[in-house]
Design an enzyme around this catalytic site. Structure first.
Site, mmCIF file in Angstrom:
data_model
loop_
_atom_site.group_PDB
_atom_site.id
_atom_site.type_symbol
_atom_site.label_atom_id
_atom_site.label_comp_id
_atom_site.label_asym_id
_atom_site.label_seq_id
_atom_site.Cartn_x
_atom_site.Cartn_y
_atom_site.Cartn_z
ATOM 1 C CG HIS A 117 37.313 35.900 37.230
ATOM 2 N ND1 HIS A 117 38.377 35.033 37.236
ATOM 3 C CD2 HIS A 117 36.652 35.687 38.398
ATOM 4 C CE1 HIS A 117 38.359 34.335 38.355
ATOM 5 N NE2 HIS A 117 37.319 34.721 39.082
ATOM 6 C CD GLU A 118 33.599 37.845 39.624
ATOM 7 O OE1 GLU A 118 32.813 36.982 40.068
ATOM 8 O OE2 GLU A 118 34.774 37.958 40.026
#
Length: 150
Positions: free
Chosen positions: A70-71
């Site tokens: 996600h990051e």
């Protein structure tokens, strides 16, 4: 899963970046023990990914890898000059393409323990509360029925 060192963490993030994005991760990644309500965050001004170490210790490997992916979506879109924020279309499409989660699940240590449970007599809806409720004073918010303690 034990907490990896900074070098092991960088190698893990770079490996996931190559696997899912076909690009190297060249900036900094580290654990931030002050993170409480989030699994991780990307700081665009510093080009740094910060991760919550509690997710390594309390959750499974797939959950932690999902947070890293996600990051990395934020990171790679920012580098390319595309929309990297949660509401942007590019971000949502990249999340879907890489199989990254939109949100992380809550930590087991952060989940509340409810001491009292009340059920509506008419509709059967269950209310969970930390504090005791005066059942003569309060009623069901859905159907106005009276409550009983379970």
């Amino acid at each position: 899963m034990k907490l990896p060192s900074d070098i092991e963490l960088f190698e893990l993030v770079d490996k996931l970046s190559l696997t899912y994005f076909n690009k190297h991760f060249i900036d900094k990644v580290y654990f931030n023990t002050r993170l409480r309500t989030t699994g991780g965050r990307y700081l665009p001004s510093k080009r740094v990914i910060e991760l919550n170490p509690k997710y390594v210790l309390e959750s499974n490997k797939e959950e932690f890898y999902g947070i890293i992916k996600h990051e990395l979506c934020h990171y790679h879109l920012h580098i390319e000059g595309k929309g990297y924020k949660h509401g942007d279309r590019d971000f949502k499409e990249l999340l879907k393409a890489t199989g990254s989660p939109r949100h992380c699940s809550p930590l087991p240590s952060q989940q509340r323990e409810y001491r009292y449970k009340y059920q509506c007599i008419q509709c059967g809806f269950v209310y969970k509360r930390v504090r005791k409720v005066n059942m003569r004073k309060y009623r069901c918010g859905k159907c106005r029925g009276s409550l009983k303690e379970i």
